[in-house]
Design a protein around this motif. Structure first.
Motif, short mmCIF file in Angstrom:
data_model
loop_
_atom_site.label_atom_id
_atom_site.label_comp_id
_atom_site.label_asym_id
_atom_site.label_seq_id
_atom_site.Cartn_x
_atom_site.Cartn_y
_atom_site.Cartn_z
N ILE A 20 6.97 -71.40 21.87
CA ILE A 20 7.28 -70.29 22.78
C ILE A 20 7.96 -70.75 24.07
CG2 ILE A 20 6.22 -68.58 24.31
CD1 ILE A 20 4.49 -67.70 22.06
N PRO A 21 7.46 -71.79 24.76
CA PRO A 21 8.15 -72.22 25.99
C PRO A 21 9.61 -72.62 25.74
CG PRO A 21 5.97 -73.21 25.87
CD PRO A 21 6.22 -72.57 24.54
N ILE A 22 9.87 -73.24 24.60
CA ILE A 22 11.25 -73.59 24.26
C ILE A 22 12.09 -72.34 24.10
CG2 ILE A 22 12.72 -74.72 22.54
CD1 ILE A 22 10.40 -76.59 21.92
N ALA A 23 11.52 -71.33 23.44
CA ALA A 23 12.24 -70.07 23.24
C ALA A 23 12.53 -69.38 24.57
CB ALA A 23 11.43 -69.15 22.33
N ILE A 24 11.55 -69.38 25.48
CA ILE A 24 11.75 -68.75 26.79
C ILE A 24 12.88 -69.46 27.55
CG2 ILE A 24 10.68 -68.19 28.99
CD1 ILE A 24 9.62 -66.58 26.62
N TYR A 25 12.90 -70.78 27.45
CA TYR A 25 13.97 -71.55 28.11
C TYR A 25 15.33 -71.19 27.50
CZ TYR A 25 16.95 -75.45 29.44
OH TYR A 25 17.98 -76.20 29.92
N LEU A 26 15.40 -71.14 26.17
CA LEU A 26 16.66 -70.83 25.50
C LEU A 26 17.14 -69.43 25.86
CD1 LEU A 26 16.01 -72.36 21.96
CD2 LEU A 26 17.47 -73.27 23.77
N LEU A 27 16.20 -68.48 25.98
CA LEU A 27 16.58 -67.11 26.35
C LEU A 27 17.29 -67.07 27.69
CD1 LEU A 27 13.56 -64.81 25.32
CD2 LEU A 27 15.92 -64.65 24.52
N GLN A 28 16.88 -67.94 28.59
CA GLN A 28 17.42 -67.93 29.95
C GLN A 28 18.70 -68.75 30.10
OE1 GLN A 28 14.05 -69.37 32.15
NE2 GLN A 28 13.00 -67.39 32.13
N HIS A 29 18.98 -69.64 29.14
CA HIS A 29 20.09 -70.56 29.33
C HIS A 29 21.12 -70.57 28.19
CE1 HIS A 29 16.87 -72.17 31.93
NE2 HIS A 29 17.86 -72.49 32.74
N VAL A 30 20.81 -69.94 27.06
CA VAL A 30 21.68 -70.04 25.89
C VAL A 30 21.90 -68.65 25.30
CG1 VAL A 30 21.95 -71.04 23.58
CG2 VAL A 30 20.82 -72.36 25.39
N GLU A 31 23.10 -68.41 24.78
CA GLU A 31 23.38 -67.18 24.06
C GLU A 31 22.70 -67.24 22.69
OE1 GLU A 31 24.67 -64.19 24.43
OE2 GLU A 31 24.24 -63.88 22.32
N THR A 32 21.78 -66.31 22.45
CA THR A 32 20.95 -66.36 21.23
C THR A 32 21.34 -65.31 20.19
OG1 THR A 32 19.30 -64.90 22.26
CG2 THR A 32 18.99 -67.29 22.53
N GLY A 33 22.45 -64.62 20.42
CA GLY A 33 22.85 -63.57 19.48
C GLY A 33 23.10 -64.09 18.08
N THR A 34 23.74 -65.26 17.97
CA THR A 34 24.03 -65.84 16.66
C THR A 34 22.74 -66.21 15.93
OG1 THR A 34 26.12 -66.72 17.47
CG2 THR A 34 25.25 -67.68 15.45
N PHE A 35 21.78 -66.74 16.68
CA PHE A 35 20.49 -67.09 16.07
C PHE A 35 19.80 -65.84 15.52
CE2 PHE A 35 15.89 -67.43 16.29
CZ PHE A 35 15.66 -68.56 15.53
N ARG A 36 19.77 -64.77 16.31
CA ARG A 36 19.13 -63.53 15.85
C ARG A 36 19.81 -63.01 14.59
NH1 ARG A 36 19.15 -62.26 21.58
NH2 ARG A 36 17.03 -62.26 22.42
N LEU A 37 21.12 -63.07 14.55
CA LEU A 37 21.86 -62.62 13.38
C LEU A 37 21.51 -63.47 12.16
CD1 LEU A 37 24.06 -60.82 12.14
CD2 LEU A 37 25.74 -62.51 12.88
N GLY A 38 21.47 -64.79 12.33
CA GLY A 38 21.15 -65.67 11.21
C GLY A 38 19.73 -65.50 10.73
N PHE A 39 18.79 -65.41 11.68
CA PHE A 39 17.39 -65.26 11.28
C PHE A 39 17.16 -63.90 10.63
CE2 PHE A 39 12.94 -64.09 12.14
CZ PHE A 39 12.31 -65.13 11.45
#
Length: 243
Positions: free
Chosen positions: A84-103
């Motif tokens: 979870i902490p890794i995910a929170i960090y990624l949410l704030q610093h990385v575009e996660t749209g592609t990940f959501r689409l893939g998952f």
């Protein structure tokens, strides 16, 4: 939109999400969010769904407390707490749209395959603690990015053919702790607005009614019906991420 219509939409969305979550143990945000995110701004809808979902999880844990397997869930929870902490960090610093689409595509394809497979061959053992911890880690990471912490553990349980009470007892504590942890981390950086608190208070009757109805039905459906409901919700949740 008038206040009455807004109240009806809010109550309907919360009731539907709570009913599904009470029945299956997850997917509140996927069901309620399909409506609320089209009516409320994300900064209001997301914390509202998190608060409602945690309330439903607390009711599930209490109502089904005799079936809960806290000891077996600990290894999943420990892995998820790292993700979870890794995910929170990624949410704030990385575009996660592609990940959501893939998952979302992965979950949809698996659920569609599992719904229509014939004579499935299950892996009967879940004794590998390292694999269980890895699934928990993945669930925490995915949950922080997609609000679906229960997707990977639910798939893992389906692969092993766990009966509904055992699956619910294993996954329910995991989801509850993951959501509490994620909410605590987010609250450390954001404040909940007064509108969210008001909406939460308004939605409580629908939340209570939906949760009670879902838990009641859970105790009366057979194994096959529960399995199809879980897979159907996984398919719906995955498609929501894709769409």
């Amino acid at each position: 939109m008038s206040n009455i219509v807004l109240y009806l939409v809010l109550s309907g969305a919360v009731f539907a999400g709570a009913f599904v979550s009470g029945l299956s143990g997850f997917a509140f945000s996927a069901v309620a969010g399909a409506i609320l995110l089209h009516v409320f701004p994300p900064m209001e809808a997301v914390p509202l769904m998190m608060a409602c979902s945690i309330t439903v999880q607390a009711a599930n844990l209490f109502a089904l407390r005799k079936s809960m397997q806290w000891k077996a869930s600990l290894v999943f929870i420990a892995g998820g707490a790292l993700g979870i902490p890794i995910a929170i960090y990624l949410l704030q610093h990385v575009e996660t749209g592609t990940f959501r689409l893939g998952f979302g595509s992965f979950v949809s394809l698996y659920a569609a395959y599992a719904l229509f497979r014939s004579a499935p061959a299950y892996l009967r053992q879940m004794q590998s603690q390292s694999r269980n911890a890895l699934v928990g880690f993945g669930g925490g990471l995915v949950g922080g990015l997609t609000a679906m912490p229960g997707a990977l553990p639910a798939i893992w349980c389906d692969i092993h053919g766990l009966p509904k009470n055992q699956q619910r007892g294993l996954v329910q504590p995991y989801i509850g702790i993951m959501q509490l942890f994620a909410l605590a981390l987010m609250l450390a950086h954001h404040n909940i607005s007064l509108e969210v608190l008001i909406d939460f208070g308004i939605s409580l009757p629908a939340l209570a009614a939906g949760t009670a109805g879902g838990i009641f039905l859970f105790g009366r459906i057979n194994e096959m019906a529960f399995k199809r409901i879980v897979l159907g919700l996984l398919l719906f949740s995955g498609l929501c991420l894709v769409i």
